[in-house]
Design a protein around this motif. Structure first.
Motif, PDB file in Angstrom:
ATOM      1  N   MET A  32     -34.361 -27.212  14.560  1.00  0.00           N
ATOM      2  CA  MET A  32     -34.186 -26.793  13.186  1.00  0.00           C
ATOM      3  C   MET A  32     -33.543 -25.408  13.164  1.00  0.00           C
ATOM      4  N   LYS A  33     -32.717 -25.154  12.143  1.00  0.00           N
ATOM      5  CA  LYS A  33     -32.074 -23.854  12.007  1.00  0.00           C
ATOM      6  C   LYS A  33     -32.490 -23.187  10.702  1.00  0.00           C
ATOM      7  N   ILE A  34     -32.699 -21.854  10.794  1.00  0.00           N
ATOM      8  CA  ILE A  34     -32.954 -21.044   9.617  1.00  0.00           C
ATOM      9  C   ILE A  34     -31.942 -19.909   9.596  1.00  0.00           C
ATOM     10  N   ALA A  35     -31.640 -19.407   8.398  1.00  0.00           N
ATOM     11  CA  ALA A  35     -30.682 -18.311   8.251  1.00  0.00           C
ATOM     12  C   ALA A  35     -31.341 -17.149   7.522  1.00  0.00           C
ATOM     13  N   LEU A  36     -30.933 -15.944   7.887  1.00  0.00           N
ATOM     14  CA  LEU A  36     -31.450 -14.730   7.260  1.00  0.00           C
ATOM     15  C   LEU A  36     -30.277 -13.813   6.930  1.00  0.00           C
ATOM     16  N   PRO A  37     -30.064 -13.475   5.651  1.00  0.00           N
ATOM     17  CA  PRO A  37     -29.018 -12.507   5.296  1.00  0.00           C
ATOM     18  C   PRO A  37     -29.367 -11.172   5.959  1.00  0.00           C
ATOM     19  N   SER A  38     -28.433 -10.608   6.715  1.00  0.00           N
ATOM     20  CA  SER A  38     -28.773  -9.494   7.597  1.00  0.00           C
ATOM     21  C   SER A  38     -27.842  -8.298   7.453  1.00  0.00           C
ATOM     22  N   ARG A  39     -28.397  -7.134   7.799  1.00  0.00           N
ATOM     23  CA  ARG A  39     -27.671  -5.878   7.902  1.00  0.00           C
ATOM     24  C   ARG A  39     -28.388  -5.061   8.975  1.00  0.00           C
ATOM     25  N   GLN A  40     -27.713  -4.810  10.087  1.00  0.00           N
ATOM     26  CA  GLN A  40     -28.272  -4.037  11.201  1.00  0.00           C
ATOM     27  C   GLN A  40     -29.599  -4.624  11.696  1.00  0.00           C
ATOM     28  N   ASN A  41     -29.634  -5.931  11.863  1.00  0.00           N
ATOM     29  CA  ASN A  41     -30.803  -6.678  12.362  1.00  0.00           C
ATOM     30  C   ASN A  41     -32.015  -6.639  11.443  1.00  0.00           C
ATOM     31  N   LEU A  42     -31.804  -6.261  10.197  1.00  0.00           N
ATOM     32  CA  LEU A  42     -32.859  -6.274   9.186  1.00  0.00           C
ATOM     33  C   LEU A  42     -32.465  -7.232   8.077  1.00  0.00           C
ATOM     34  N   ILE A  43     -33.476  -7.752   7.364  1.00  0.00           N
ATOM     35  CA  ILE A  43     -33.186  -8.569   6.186  1.00  0.00           C
ATOM     36  C   ILE A  43     -32.440  -7.698   5.189  1.00  0.00           C
ATOM     37  N   ASP A  44     -31.301  -8.162   4.711  1.00  0.00           N
ATOM     38  CA  ASP A  44     -30.559  -7.434   3.682  1.00  0.00           C
ATOM     39  C   ASP A  44     -31.218  -7.706   2.338  1.00  0.00           C
ATOM     40  N   ASP A  45     -31.417  -6.669   1.551  1.00  0.00           N
ATOM     41  CA  ASP A  45     -32.068  -6.817   0.257  1.00  0.00           C
ATOM     42  C   ASP A  45     -31.247  -7.622  -0.741  1.00  0.00           C
ATOM     43  N   HIS A  46     -29.962  -7.766  -0.491  1.00  0.00           N
ATOM     44  CA  HIS A  46     -29.112  -8.475  -1.450  1.00  0.00           C
ATOM     45  C   HIS A  46     -28.295  -9.548  -0.738  1.00  0.00           C
ATOM     46  N   PHE A  47     -28.703 -10.779  -0.893  1.00  0.00           N
ATOM     47  CA  PHE A  47     -28.090 -11.940  -0.253  1.00  0.00           C
ATOM     48  C   PHE A  47     -26.562 -11.940  -0.358  1.00  0.00           C
ATOM     49  N   GLY A  48     -26.027 -11.709  -1.539  1.00  0.00           N
ATOM     50  CA  GLY A  48     -24.592 -11.836  -1.781  1.00  0.00           C
ATOM     51  C   GLY A  48     -23.734 -10.767  -1.159  1.00  0.00           C
ATOM     52  N   HIS A  49     -24.339  -9.726  -0.626  1.00  0.00           N
ATOM     53  CA  HIS A  49     -23.554  -8.631  -0.063  1.00  0.00           C
ATOM     54  C   HIS A  49     -23.991  -8.272   1.356  1.00  0.00           C
ATOM     55  N   CYS A  50     -24.630  -9.211   2.047  1.00  0.00           N
ATOM     56  CA  CYS A  50     -25.087  -8.925   3.417  1.00  0.00           C
ATOM     57  C   CYS A  50     -23.888  -8.796   4.355  1.00  0.00           C
ATOM     58  N   GLU A  51     -24.109  -8.117   5.495  1.00  0.00           N
ATOM     59  CA  GLU A  51     -23.051  -7.969   6.500  1.00  0.00           C
ATOM     60  C   GLU A  51     -22.771  -9.292   7.207  1.00  0.00           C
ATOM     61  N   TYR A  52     -23.842 -10.018   7.507  1.00  0.00           N
ATOM     62  CA  TYR A  52     -23.734 -11.276   8.246  1.00  0.00           C
ATOM     63  C   TYR A  52     -25.032 -12.054   8.072  1.00  0.00           C
ATOM     64  N   PHE A  53     -25.043 -13.276   8.539  1.00  0.00           N
ATOM     65  CA  PHE A  53     -26.252 -14.101   8.542  1.00  0.00           C
ATOM     66  C   PHE A  53     -26.706 -14.265   9.981  1.00  0.00           C
ATOM     67  N   THR A  54     -27.993 -14.034  10.214  1.00  0.00           N
ATOM     68  CA  THR A  54     -28.574 -14.321  11.517  1.00  0.00           C
ATOM     69  C   THR A  54     -29.108 -15.747  11.450  1.00  0.00           C
ATOM     70  N   ILE A  55     -28.684 -16.573  12.395  1.00  0.00           N
ATOM     71  CA  ILE A  55     -29.091 -17.974  12.449  1.00  0.00           C
ATOM     72  C   ILE A  55     -29.989 -18.154  13.671  1.00  0.00           C
ATOM     73  N   PHE A  56     -31.195 -18.648  13.441  1.00  0.00           N
ATOM     74  CA  PHE A  56     -32.111 -18.942  14.537  1.00  0.00           C
ATOM     75  C   PHE A  56     -32.248 -20.453  14.672  1.00  0.00           C
ATOM     76  N   THR A  57     -32.167 -20.936  15.907  1.00  0.00           N
ATOM     77  CA  THR A  57     -32.487 -22.320  16.218  1.00  0.00           C
ATOM     78  C   THR A  57     -33.922 -22.325  16.716  1.00  0.00           C
ATOM     79  N   LEU A  58     -34.749 -23.174  16.103  1.00  0.00           N
ATOM     80  CA  LEU A  58     -36.180 -23.146  16.360  1.00  0.00           C
ATOM     81  C   LEU A  58     -36.691 -24.449  16.961  1.00  0.00           C
TER      82      LEU A  58
END
Length: 120
Positions: A1-27
């Motif tokens: 299974m995969k989950i995505a987290l809107p990210s900025r500098q390895n932290l959750i970005d407070d604003h989904f629409g303006h994040c730097e990138y998405f961190t995708i984890f395969t679980l």
């Protein structure tokens, strides 16, 4: 299974629409472990108006763990078959592990502070 987290500098970005990138984890859901991690560049523009929901769905993402986002983005992601949990903060790996152990729930809070047309 995969989950995505809107990210900025390895932290959750407070604003989904303006994040730097998405961190995708395969679980591994059976053993509750992270099997892999990758990043996906964030599209330019508003998250709910971009193709990010479709892109995440196409690569197998089933859950998005976010800080905050508007209802429009939530609806677009849900329409693409992606469950959304808002109210997440902190290090992306720690948040993913908390979700894996069942200690996260959707805050239900939607972003209303900006007027970029994403809200339905």
């Amino acid at each position: 299974m995969k989950i995505a987290l809107p990210s900025r500098q390895n932290l959750i970005d407070d604003h989904f629409g303006h994040c730097e990138y998405f961190t995708i984890f395969t679980l591994d859901m059976t053993n509750k472990t992270i099997l892999g991690q990758e990043t996906l560049a964030s599209p330019s523009g508003c998250g709910c108006k971009s193709n990010i929901a479709q892109t995440l769905s196409e690569i197998g993402v089933k859950v998005l763990l976010a800080g905050n986002m508007g209802e429009g983005a939530v609806n677009v992601l849900k329409a693409s078959g992606i469950e959304v949990l808002r109210g997440c903060t902190g290090d992306v790996k720690e948040v993913a592990l908390k979700w894996l152990d069942g200690s996260l729930a959707d805050s239900g809070d939607s972003c209303h502070e900006h007027a970029h047309g994403c809200h339905n």
